[in-house]
Design a protein around this motif. Structure first.
Motif, PDB file in Angstrom:
ATOM      1  N   TYR A 152      44.161  61.353  26.875  1.00 25.88           N
ATOM      2  CA  TYR A 152      43.230  61.683  27.883  1.00 25.88           C
ATOM      3  C   TYR A 152      41.629  61.040  27.514  1.00 25.88           C
ATOM      4  CZ  TYR A 152      46.017  65.956  28.079  1.00 25.88           C
ATOM      5  OH  TYR A 152      47.126  66.887  28.197  1.00 25.88           O
ATOM      6  N   LEU A 185      51.987  72.834  27.961  1.00 27.65           N
ATOM      7  CA  LEU A 185      51.132  73.191  28.803  1.00 27.65           C
ATOM      8  C   LEU A 185      50.762  72.379  29.598  1.00 27.65           C
ATOM      9  CD1 LEU A 185      49.197  75.501  29.858  1.00 27.65           C
ATOM     10  CD2 LEU A 185      47.588  74.917  28.086  1.00 27.65           C
ATOM     11  N   VAL A 186      50.134  70.870  28.983  1.00 27.88           N
ATOM     12  CA  VAL A 186      49.693  70.021  29.662  1.00 27.88           C
ATOM     13  C   VAL A 186      50.731  68.469  29.410  1.00 27.88           C
ATOM     14  CG1 VAL A 186      47.231  70.589  29.499  1.00 27.88           C
ATOM     15  CG2 VAL A 186      48.420  69.301  27.608  1.00 27.88           C
ATOM     16  N   PRO A 187      50.725  67.748  30.715  1.00 30.21           N
ATOM     17  CA  PRO A 187      51.417  66.779  30.396  1.00 30.21           C
ATOM     18  C   PRO A 187      51.294  65.826  28.947  1.00 30.21           C
ATOM     19  CG  PRO A 187      50.433  66.809  32.374  1.00 30.21           C
ATOM     20  CD  PRO A 187      49.849  67.835  31.638  1.00 30.21           C
ATOM     21  N   ARG A 188      52.729  65.610  28.661  1.00 31.82           N
ATOM     22  CA  ARG A 188      52.655  64.746  27.254  1.00 31.82           C
ATOM     23  C   ARG A 188      53.543  63.697  27.187  1.00 31.82           C
ATOM     24  NH1 ARG A 188      53.042  69.254  22.174  1.00 31.82           N
ATOM     25  NH2 ARG A 188      50.869  69.927  22.276  1.00 31.82           N
ATOM     26  N   PRO A 189      53.304  62.775  26.524  1.00 26.21           N
ATOM     27  CA  PRO A 189      53.926  61.395  26.597  1.00 26.21           C
ATOM     28  C   PRO A 189      55.604  61.834  25.894  1.00 26.21           C
ATOM     29  CG  PRO A 189      52.060  61.228  25.235  1.00 26.21           C
ATOM     30  CD  PRO A 189      52.301  62.616  25.247  1.00 26.21           C
ATOM     31  N   THR A 190      55.877  62.884  25.674  1.00 29.57           N
ATOM     32  CA  THR A 190      57.410  62.925  24.972  1.00 29.57           C
ATOM     33  C   THR A 190      58.014  63.762  26.402  1.00 29.57           C
ATOM     34  OG1 THR A 190      56.525  65.006  23.982  1.00 29.57           O
ATOM     35  CG2 THR A 190      57.249  63.195  22.623  1.00 29.57           C
ATOM     36  N   PRO A 191      59.267  63.494  26.364  1.00 36.00           N
ATOM     37  CA  PRO A 191      59.866  64.134  27.806  1.00 36.00           C
ATOM     38  C   PRO A 191      60.144  65.619  27.579  1.00 36.00           C
ATOM     39  CG  PRO A 191      61.587  63.023  26.192  1.00 36.00           C
ATOM     40  CD  PRO A 191      60.167  62.746  25.538  1.00 36.00           C
ATOM     41  N   GLU A 242      41.362  75.930  25.629  1.00 32.50           N
ATOM     42  CA  GLU A 242      42.163  76.522  26.484  1.00 32.50           C
ATOM     43  C   GLU A 242      41.607  75.951  27.747  1.00 32.50           C
ATOM     44  OE1 GLU A 242      41.615  77.837  23.896  1.00 32.50           O
ATOM     45  OE2 GLU A 242      42.744  79.701  23.466  1.00 32.50           O
ATOM     46  N   ARG A 282      62.630  68.338  27.961  1.00 36.90           N
ATOM     47  CA  ARG A 282      63.930  68.668  27.937  1.00 36.90           C
ATOM     48  C   ARG A 282      64.453  70.169  28.252  1.00 36.90           C
ATOM     49  NH1 ARG A 282      63.813  65.875  22.455  1.00 36.90           N
ATOM     50  NH2 ARG A 282      63.348  68.235  21.989  1.00 36.90           N
ATOM     51  N   TRP A 301      46.329  61.110  21.632  1.00 30.07           N
ATOM     52  CA  TRP A 301      47.888  61.083  21.672  1.00 30.07           C
ATOM     53  C   TRP A 301      48.483  61.389  23.007  1.00 30.07           C
ATOM     54  CZ3 TRP A 301      51.724  64.558  22.368  1.00 30.07           C
ATOM     55  CH2 TRP A 301      53.100  64.195  22.323  1.00 30.07           C
ATOM     56  N   VAL A 342      42.540  69.772  32.399  1.00 33.66           N
ATOM     57  CA  VAL A 342      43.710  68.922  32.532  1.00 33.66           C
ATOM     58  C   VAL A 342      44.605  68.949  33.361  1.00 33.66           C
ATOM     59  CG1 VAL A 342      45.533  67.726  31.343  1.00 33.66           C
ATOM     60  CG2 VAL A 342      43.533  68.017  30.149  1.00 33.66           C
ATOM     61  N   MET A 343      45.087  70.260  33.601  1.00 31.48           N
ATOM     62  CA  MET A 343      46.023  70.860  34.546  1.00 31.48           C
ATOM     63  C   MET A 343      45.714  70.502  36.082  1.00 31.48           C
ATOM     64  SD  MET A 343      48.799  72.069  33.102  1.00 31.48           S
ATOM     65  CE  MET A 343      49.355  73.120  33.947  1.00 31.48           C
ATOM     66  N   PHE A 396      48.722  78.831  25.545  1.00 35.49           N
ATOM     67  CA  PHE A 396      47.577  78.284  25.667  1.00 35.49           C
ATOM     68  C   PHE A 396      46.913  77.635  24.265  1.00 35.49           C
ATOM     69  CE2 PHE A 396      47.804  80.622  29.501  1.00 35.49           C
ATOM     70  CZ  PHE A 396      47.609  79.733  30.255  1.00 35.49           C
ATOM     71  N   GLU A 397      47.035  78.403  23.457  1.00 36.10           N
ATOM     72  CA  GLU A 397      46.804  77.837  21.790  1.00 36.10           C
ATOM     73  C   GLU A 397      47.740  76.760  21.425  1.00 36.10           C
ATOM     74  OE1 GLU A 397      45.836  80.882  18.969  1.00 36.10           O
ATOM     75  OE2 GLU A 397      44.511  81.918  20.535  1.00 36.10           O
ATOM     76  N   GLU A 398      49.254  77.094  21.524  1.00 37.65           N
ATOM     77  CA  GLU A 398      49.938  76.174  20.892  1.00 37.65           C
ATOM     78  C   GLU A 398      50.704  75.387  22.131  1.00 37.65           C
ATOM     79  OE1 GLU A 398      52.591  78.633  18.715  1.00 37.65           O
ATOM     80  OE2 GLU A 398      51.111  80.036  17.737  1.00 37.65           O
ATOM     81  N   GLN A 399      50.265  75.416  23.163  1.00 38.36           N
ATOM     82  CA  GLN A 399      50.449  74.698  24.428  1.00 38.36           C
ATOM     83  C   GLN A 399      52.124  74.609  24.672  1.00 38.36           C
ATOM     84  OE1 GLN A 399      48.469  71.123  23.970  1.00 38.36           O
ATOM     85  NE2 GLN A 399      46.529  72.046  24.010  1.00 38.36           N
ATOM     86  N   LYS A 400      52.835  75.882  24.178  1.00 41.97           N
ATOM     87  CA  LYS A 400      54.194  75.671  24.852  1.00 41.97           C
ATOM     88  C   LYS A 400      54.531  76.655  25.656  1.00 41.97           C
ATOM     89  CE  LYS A 400      54.995  76.602  20.094  1.00 41.97           C
ATOM     90  NZ  LYS A 400      55.451  76.840  18.753  1.00 41.97           N
ATOM     91  N   ARG A 416      64.803  81.625  19.376  1.00 40.55           N
ATOM     92  CA  ARG A 416      63.812  81.413  18.444  1.00 40.55           C
ATOM     93  C   ARG A 416      62.727  82.697  18.525  1.00 40.55           C
ATOM     94  NH1 ARG A 416      60.863  75.734  19.077  1.00 40.55           N
ATOM     95  NH2 ARG A 416      62.657  74.915  18.055  1.00 40.55           N
ATOM     96  N   THR A 441      48.816  73.408  16.688  1.00 42.01           N
ATOM     97  CA  THR A 441      49.966  74.540  15.906  1.00 42.01           C
ATOM     98  C   THR A 441      49.419  74.436  14.568  1.00 42.01           C
ATOM     99  OG1 THR A 441      51.234  73.617  17.561  1.00 42.01           O
ATOM    100  CG2 THR A 441      52.273  74.876  15.647  1.00 42.01           C
TER     101      THR A 441
END
Lengths: 429, 312
Positions: free
Chosen positions: A100, B60-66, A70, B68, A97, A76-77, B277-281, B77, A384
């Motif tokens: 970082y 949560l944090v920027p990722r390579p995937t777009p 966390e 959507r 991936w 990062v943010m 924060f844990e699963e970053q969604k 869900r 996850t």
């Protein structure tokens, strides 16, 4: 009045002088976790590093173990990633991936890289580009500790090597016998006291599933349904549920280390290598170190620990690498880690650790790592995967249905991978 | 209504001074601006942003995937996730228990401390102390008190019952964990409600009591016919505030139980923080926050309506 004004002037000019001096130095930031002993050790290493590199100022950022990811996300943010960061090996894939970390080989002294054990290389390598991103002095393992007196009292067989580890039947028979033995309150401590939301669960209990013949996720198709909720996993978790239900396992709220506290209420301990130093200090010769039992056709044991990486955003990657090399070579730091029964990740450090040498009390842990270690899934969805598994274990240990809990976990994992388009390039043939 | 009347009447009175007064308008705008800007930046914009985020798969944090736009997928869900319903059920249970426990305790202490006791102010301070102690500190201390099997609570229970009561696994038993959090939370936070009640009690004019006395009302009748009606707005306020606070239950869970055992203390906010924060969604977590907002809003509205209907 005049005196006070004078003082203020003197103090402020002195402060600004210090500030100016600090500004001339190159600062590198090091984010880490660790118990107070390790934190102190890092501080001393930094002092020595600064003494040999006068232009460098090492600044530490402490992030507590349980909230490390966390805190990392927050860094990062806010675009405040440190130069050097400690990370837990299974999270490496996610960090690389996400972009970082930078490959670490060019930044580290060659002799240190050449000194790495195979398992250390494995834990620091990103499986997709096969590049090394992190390095550490240590790796880790979990063994079964036994109280010699109790084991002798029930006539248990003491395995001499990983190859003749207890089978599931033997193990469960011993648990039952121990539960009836005088002086034993709980046959085994599985360190539930670490909590229900800690990496310990996936780290230590995952191999029990793997030994039973399944896994957290299919490591080729990167799909969890059909693997984590398979009969073998359900059966393995149901077995652990039975231990808990029978009162064989130290409950979470009773705390940890029941294996070596006064009176030795727990007869066995499924514990990390780090437990040894403390346990041996109080139990002396009464401790035996056993390989993890085989719950199916093959044995399995965990590996992976906290290792050091250099972030992509670092302004001074060379100094960052230099610091890591310095740390790994530092004599006093190595001595401290050895005193904590640190598990060798460098060949030279293994030579300095008689504990793990053939014939040493923890030799079985070293043998086990080379024969049965299974890394946690090196996939960017790992955050996850581990969170879902922890949830399932908590459900099941408290009486939930194993099939239901594991199905829910598998669904959650697959959903996350789907949401991220399969985390390309993972899963691409 | 009242607002409008007030302005119109004042404009009538001050009409001469306000003629072609653009300077004054500028002044008013300038004075209003800071509040409007702050509210917009820190309340209104984030509010709409979280609605927007809730409909994306924002990590949560920027990722390579777009990132959507996923419309209402996150909501669908959430509604399909058993754990969310468990969390909602748990906070409802918590609220159901905490309102009588906390408000009752607060009300009782307030009545007591409203009397002309010696050292009244000191006592008030003492009773208020837990409320200003950080919840984190309280949790750590109570965590020790709850310890199983040898913690102080279990020792006391064992001693008082002569060993008849077996040690209770306060935080480790799914049957007990939520109840333990209720105990702790009520104790920590009732000081605030107590102060509100004290203020309410002080707002009731003494003349009413005097009049009631002259009319021959005994203590109970004075309490029932003077104190209680006098406290109506206070009751409303305390009830609404306590409910909202109860629905936000998080700190105690995060520190003491992490939602366990067996999800018996999982709460909506804890569920949200874990997703974010844990699963970053972040998108998913935002959707949870929107749902929580709607639930709390609806409950607060219902409470207001009910209390109005009963003329409280």
């Amino acid at each position: 009045m005049g005196k006070r004004l004078l003082w203020t002037l003197v103090m402020s000019s002195a402060l600004s002088a210090i500030g100016a001096q600090a500004a001339e130095k190159t600062a590198i930031q090091v984010m880490h976790q660790g118990d107070p002993g390790f934190v102190a050790a890092y501080g001393k290493v930094a002092e020595r590093f600064e003494a040999t590199n006068p232009g460098v100022d090492v600044q530490f950022i402490y992030a507590p173990h349980d909230a490390y990811n966390e805190k990392f996300s927050a860094a990062v943010m806010s675009k405040q990633l440190p130069d050097v960061m400690e990370l837990d090996a299974p999270f490496l894939a996610n960090y690389v991936w996400s972009g970082y970390l930078q490959p670490i080989k060019p930044l580290i002294d060659k002799d240190v890289v050449d000194d790495m054990t195979e398992s250390n290389i494995a834990q620091g390598t990103y499986p997709i580009d096969k590049d090394l991103y992190a390095i550490g002095l240590t790796d880790s393992s979990v063994v079964l500790y036994g109280n010699k007196q109790y084991l002798e009292a029930i006539g248990a067989r003491i395995p001499k090597s990983v190859d003749d580890a207890w089978t599931r039947e033997e193990f469960e028979t011993y648990l039952e016998k121990l539960s009836k033995l005088d002086g034993v309150k709980w046959p085994i401590d599985t360190f539930r006291g670490y909590g229900i939301k800690t990496e310990w669960i996936t780290y230590a209990y995952g191999p029990i599933l793997q030994s039973a013949g399944c896994d957290l996720i299919d490591r080729k198709a990167w799909k969890s349904e059909g693997t984590l909720d398979s009969d073998a996993c359900v059966d393995a978790l149901a077995m652990m549920q039975k231990w808990v239900k029978n009162g064989w396992v130290v409950p979470q709220s009773a705390g940890t280390n029941q294996f070596f506290v006064e009176g030795n209420p727990a007869a066995l301990a499924l514990g990390g290598h780090w437990v040894y130093a403390e346990a041996a200090a109080t139990m002396k010769d009464n401790i035996v170190v056993l390989p993890l039992p085989k719950f199916g056709a093959k044995g399995a044991s965990p590996d992976g620990t906290w290792i050091w990486a250099v972030t992509k955003t670092s302004a001074h990657p060379e100094i960052a690498g230099k610091f890591i090399s310095f740390l790994l070579k530092d004599k006093e730091y190595r001595a401290f880690v050895a005193s904590q029964s640190g598990y060798p990740g460098l060949k030279s450090f293994a030579a300095e650790s008689p504990l793990y040498a053939p014939g040493g009390p923890m030799a079985i842990a070293f043998e086990q790592a080379s024969k049965t270690a299974v890394a946690r899934p090196p996939h960017p969805a790992y955050p996850t995967i581990t969170a879902a598994f922890m949830q399932a274990v908590d459900e099941v240990f408290n009486g939930g249905d194993p099939k239901e809990a594991l199905t829910a976990a598998a669904e959650k994992i697959d959903q996350d991978i789907e949401d991220n388009d399969g985390y390309p390039p993972f899963g691409e043939e | 209504m009242t607002m409008q009347q007030a302005t119109s009447s004042s404009s009538v009175r001050k009409a001469p001074a306000r003629r072609h007064d653009t300077g004054r308008l500028m002044q008013e705008t300038a004075m209003l601006a800071p509040a409007v800007i702050l509210l917009t930046v820190f309340l209104i914009v984030p509010f709409f942003l979280s609605f927007w985020t809730a409909m994306t798969n924002q990590p949560l944090v920027p990722r390579p995937t777009p990132v959507r736009f996923v419309w209402f997928n996150n909501f669908l869900r959430i509604f399909q996730d058993d754990l969310f319903w468990t969390a909602l059920w748990n906070v409802s249970r918590f609220t159901f228990w905490i309102i009588p426990a906390q408000c009752g305790l607060a009300f009782a202490t307030a009545l007591l401390l409203h009397q002309k006791l010696p050292l009244r102010n000191l006592l008030r301070g003492m009773f208020f102390l837990p409320a200003i102690t950080s919840m984190v500190v309280v949790c750590v201390i109570w965590g020790t008190l709850f310890q199983y099997p040898t913690g102080p609570f279990n020792q006391i229970l064992g001693f008082l019952s002569g060993g008849a009561i077996q040690p209770i696994d306060w935080l480790g038993d799914p049957q007990w964990a939520m109840f333990s959090l209720v105990l702790l939370s009520a104790w920590q936070a009732y000081g605030f409600q107590m102060i509100v009640y004290l203020a309410g009690l002080q707002g009731i004019p003494d003349e009413l009591y005097d009049a009631a006395k002259i009319d021959g009302a005994n203590a109970f009748r004075r309490f029932w016919h003077v104190t209680m009606p006098g406290l109506r707005p206070t009751h409303v306020f305390v009830l609404v505030i306590t409910t909202i606070q109860a629905f936000k239950l998080y700190t105690q869970v995060a520190i003491l139980t992490q939602g366990g055992p067996k999800s018996s203390t999982e709460t909506v906010v804890h569920y949200m923080v874990r997703a974010g924060f844990e699963e970053q969604k972040m998108g998913y977590a935002s959707a949870v926050s929107v749902i929580l907002f709607v639930i709390v809003l609806v409950i607060a509205l219902i409470q207001r309506q009910l209390l109005r209907r009963f003329d409280v």
